[in-house]
Each structure stands twice: as structure tokens, then as C-alpha cells.
Design an enzyme around this catalytic site. Structure first.
Site, short mmCIF file in Angstrom:
data_model
loop_
_atom_site.label_atom_id
_atom_site.label_comp_id
_atom_site.label_asym_id
_atom_site.label_seq_id
_atom_site.Cartn_x
_atom_site.Cartn_y
_atom_site.Cartn_z
N GLY A 56 -6.57 -19.87 18.93
CA GLY A 56 -6.32 -18.87 17.89
C GLY A 56 -5.65 -17.65 18.50
O GLY A 56 -4.74 -17.04 17.91
N THR A 57 -6.08 -17.30 19.69
CA THR A 57 -5.50 -16.14 20.41
C THR A 57 -4.00 -16.32 20.60
O THR A 57 -3.22 -15.40 20.36
CB THR A 57 -6.19 -15.99 21.78
OG1 THR A 57 -7.59 -15.79 21.57
CG2 THR A 57 -5.61 -14.82 22.57
N GLN A 154 -11.50 -16.90 11.25
CA GLN A 154 -12.88 -17.01 10.76
C GLN A 154 -12.95 -17.62 9.36
O GLN A 154 -14.02 -18.03 8.92
CB GLN A 154 -13.54 -15.62 10.73
CG GLN A 154 -13.84 -15.07 12.11
CD GLN A 154 -15.02 -15.77 12.78
OE1 GLN A 154 -15.87 -16.38 12.13
NE2 GLN A 154 -15.07 -15.71 14.09
N HIS A 176 -11.83 -24.81 16.73
CA HIS A 176 -13.25 -24.83 17.08
C HIS A 176 -14.11 -24.06 16.07
O HIS A 176 -15.33 -24.19 16.07
CB HIS A 176 -13.49 -24.36 18.51
CG HIS A 176 -13.29 -22.90 18.79
ND1 HIS A 176 -14.31 -22.00 18.76
CD2 HIS A 176 -12.18 -22.19 19.12
CE1 HIS A 176 -13.85 -20.79 19.08
NE2 HIS A 176 -12.56 -20.89 19.29
N THR A 211 4.82 -29.83 25.70
CA THR A 211 4.40 -31.15 25.24
C THR A 211 3.17 -31.04 24.36
O THR A 211 2.22 -30.34 24.71
CB THR A 211 4.11 -32.06 26.45
OG1 THR A 211 5.29 -32.12 27.24
CG2 THR A 211 3.72 -33.46 26.03
N CYS A 296 -16.80 -13.18 22.53
CA CYS A 296 -15.75 -12.90 23.52
C CYS A 296 -16.07 -11.65 24.32
O CYS A 296 -15.63 -11.48 25.43
CB CYS A 296 -14.41 -12.70 22.83
SG CYS A 296 -14.19 -13.74 21.40
N1 PLP Z 1 -9.40 -14.11 15.66
C1 PLP Z 1 -10.67 -14.07 15.24
C2 PLP Z 1 -11.00 -13.34 13.97
C3 PLP Z 1 -11.67 -14.70 15.98
O1 PLP Z 1 -12.95 -14.65 15.56
C4 PLP Z 1 -11.32 -15.39 17.17
C5 PLP Z 1 -12.35 -16.07 18.00
O2 PLP Z 1 -13.53 -15.90 17.84
C6 PLP Z 1 -9.96 -15.42 17.54
C7 PLP Z 1 -9.03 -14.77 16.77
C8 PLP Z 1 -9.52 -16.14 18.78
O3 PLP Z 1 -9.56 -17.52 18.62
P1 PLP Z 1 -9.67 -18.48 19.91
O4 PLP Z 1 -11.08 -18.38 20.39
O5 PLP Z 1 -9.31 -19.83 19.41
O6 PLP Z 1 -8.69 -17.97 20.91
#
Ligand code: PLP
Length: 352
Positions: A56-57, A154, A176, A211, A296
Site C-alpha cells: 500500500g505504501t 483501510q 493484507h 516482473t 507501523c
Molecule cells: N495507508 C493506510 C491507511 C494504512 O493503514 C497502511 C497500513 O497500515 C498503509 C497505507 C500502508 O500499507 P502497507 O502496509 O501495505 O504498506
């Protein structure tokens, strides 16, 4: 990981490079194409708009930085309650931040009266669960010609999400969060988005070269199908449990930070006079897994930037405790009794 996701991952795990021209490559490619079509159907977008990323990041960074660098305007707008995946790139760009009310929702979009290169807002907050006024956000951004990015990490799998109806330019999700594999993100990007921030073999419209992870794509699609299918019933079930827990915590004198509309499973509170870290350690020692803010940021003894942006005082913010209920929670079990014991212990230990 959901069982259906594990099975789909295993099935596709020996697939070869989907970029290869020969037959086994074409077979791998058809698995990715099917996953892309399934995801597009479930999130209401076109298959070409689905871009697989490594998290997601990464999806958030691709959107924020890509949209910013595509524009001659050197202006970015976001909110102060974003996840670091959006907040940190936005800070790098010198972004301006929208105001937030005491419930943790953006309260004015005036900053979007003037156009910006990019504006980003989360669909739902990862700490409080607060669902943001994303319709107003996209409308305000669109009115000034500003591309809108939604961080829906989320939200996807937990509340109904339609990319087409949202009107956003880009939207990020993470597998995830809905029972897919860790290390797979999704960026939904309208066809108009074409500025890369990384360069390579040109895969995925050149926006995310590299890839493709065939098994990860197949497992993500399988998890999303199951999550979306059971979303409504599961949301009702989990919200009932969450409300039960809210009453328990309210009776124990906690400050409640989660208000409706919110994600069904999120409950963020503060225990006055206690350190969040003491609370989670005491809970953990009894097999109960909760967090102080976002996972995190754990390990860093700091008040949550989300609570501070809501105007919560630093001592109260330091007593933050976040519960996230999910598929593995059938009931609260002995949590109410454990909390009644643990909270006074953490309060007796006091503030560091
Ligand atoms: N954005 C939000 C609102 C999140 O809660 C999170 C992860 O908890 C992320 C982005 C980042 O996602 P990832 O853990 O897949 O990098």
C-alpha cells in the site's frame, strides 16, 4: 491470509514470467489478466486501471509523487491524519494540510479552492477508523481541476468501495488488509495518469515496471472476492462486538476517540493516567493483542499525530489504546474482565 488466498497463491506459485512470449509465459499472463479482471469487477473500475504494487505504501507513493511531478503546479494538499505512506511524501513536497475536527474528520476543503498538482485523503483512518468525507473531497478537488488520490488501504474489503463512483484519479489498497498476502498493494489509476516515478521494462503502463508477482496477484483477487462477498454481514457482526467493547471501555472511564461513521472493527480510546505502552504490554502478557496507535509506529514512544491533530492533549494521547476486531473474533471472551484488572494496574504504574 484467507484460506482461499493461500490456495490461489499455491496454485499460481509455479507460474513463470508473465512477460515472456512463449506458452508458459502466456499461461502466467492469463492468470494475472484474470486477477486484474476480478479486482476490476469487485472495485468497479476497468482492468487496465489496476496496477499491482509491492505494498500500500508503494501505491500511495506512486500516486502522490507521480501526480505531483506530472503537473507544472508545485502545490500539494493533504490532511494531517494520513498514514505515513501519504504523510511523509506529502511533507517532502511541502504540502498544505486541511483542518481536522475533534472527531478526526477533515472539516473544510477551502484549500482546494485553488488548484494543486495533487490532493490526497484517506478513505478511513487507520487509528480511529473515522470514515472521511471523501465525496466532498473529490468534488472540491475536481472543481479546481486538482487530481484526487484516495488512500483506501483501510477501506477496501471492509466498506463498499467503487473507484468509478468515487471520481478519484487514483486509489490505493493493500492486500493484507483484506486477507490477501503481505507485500501486495493495488494502485487504481485512471488512464489519464501517465507520469512514472520509476523506470524499467515498461510493465503495467510503465507506471510500475518490474516482473509481476503472479501468485500474489491471484491470491489478492481471491481474498478480495471473499472479503467483498461477506463484507456486509461481517461488518454488521463486527460492529456489534465493537459497540459491546465500547460500552465496557466507557464504563472503565476511557476517552473514546472513535465516532460514527467509522470502520466496523476499529475502536480507539485513551486511558487517562496510563501509558499506552504499559497497556499493550499488560494485555500482550495475557494473550490479547492490541496496539497504541498504528502498528507501523509501535516501538516508538510518541503521542499519535492523529490524536494530536484532533486537539487531544498530549497526556491523554499518550494513553492511547487501539483495538481492531476481525474475522478471528467470535466474541469478546474474557476481555472485559481482563481490562477491568489491567487498566488500574497501568494507571498505578503512571506516566513515564
Ligand atoms: N495507508 C493506510 C491507511 C494504512 O493503514 C497502511 C497500513 O497500515 C498503509 C497505507 C500502508 O500499507 P502497507 O502496509 O501495505 O504498506
Amino acid at each position: 491470509m484467507r484460506e482461499v488466498a493461500r490456495a490461489a497463491w499455491l496454485d499460481a506459485s509455479s507460474a513463470l514470467n508473465p512477460g515472456a512470449q512463449y506458452a508458459s509465459g502466456r499461461r502466467a499472463r492469463s492468470i494475472v489478466d484474470q486477477a486484474r479482471e476480478d479486482i476490476a469487477e469487485l472495485l468497479d473500475c476497468e482492468p487496465i486501471e489496476v496496477i499491482f504494487t509491492g505494498s500500500g505504501t508503494e501505491a500511495d507513493n506512486l500516486a502522490v509523487l507521480g501526480l505531483y511531478h506530472a503537473s507544472p503546479l508545485q502545490r500539494a494538499v493533504s490532511s494531517p491524519i494520513e498514514h505515513p505512506a501519504v504523510l511523509e511524501p506529502m511533507k517532502q513536497l511541502g504540502a498544505e494540510f486541511l483542518p481536522v475536527d475533534s472527531h478526526g474528520r477533515v472539516s473544510s476543503f477551502e484549500l482546494l479552492d485553488q488548484p494543486a498538482a495533487v490532493a490526497a485523503l484517506m478513505w478511513a483512518n487507520n487509528e480511529t477508523g473515522a470514515i472521511q468525507p471523501i465525496e466532498d473531497f473529490v468534488a472540491a478537488a475536481t472543481a479546481s481541476g486538482t487530481p484526487a488520490h484516495i488512500d483506501a488501504v483501510q477501506a477496501v474489503g471492509h466498506v463498499p468501495v467503487s473507484f468509478a463512483a468515487s471520481g478519484a484519479t487514483t486509489l490505493a489498497a493493500s492486500a493484507h488488509k483484506f486477507g490477501g498476502p503481505r507485500g501486495v498493494g493495488l494502485l487504481l489509476a485512471k488512464r489519464s495518469v501517465s507520469t512514472p516515478i520509476m523506470w524499467g521494462g515498461g510493465q503495467q503502463r510503465g507506471l510500475r515496471p518490474g516482473t509481476l508477482d503472479v501468485a500474489g496477484a491471484a491470491a489478492t483477487a481471491a481474498a478480495l472476492r471473499e472479503a467483498v462477498g461477506e463484507q456486509e454481514a461481517e461488518a454488521r457482526r463486527i460492529a456489534r462486538l465493537r459497540d459491546e467493547l465500547l460500552e465496557v471501555l466507557d464504563d472503565l472511564g476511557c476517552v473514546i476517540h472513535t465516532t460514527e461513521p467509522a470502520l466496523p472493527g476499529h475502536l480507539h480510546v485513551s486511558v487517562p493516567g496510563a501509558e499506552g505502552d504499559s497497556l499493550i504490554m499488560l494485555l500482550d502478557s495475557r494473550g490479547i493483542e492490541a496496539s497504541t496507535g498504528s502498528a507501523c509506529a509501535s516501538g516508538v514512544n510518541r503521542a499519535s499525530h492523529v490524536l494530536l491533530a484532533m486537539g487531544i492533549s498530549e497526556p491523554i494521547a499518550r494513553g492511547a489504546l487501539r483495538f481492531t476486531l476481525g474475522p478471528s473474533n467470535d466474541s469478546l471472551e474474557d476481555l472485559p474482565a481482563q481490562l477491568a484488572e489491567i487498566i488500574p494496574l497501568a494507571q498505578a504504574a503512571g506516566m513515564a
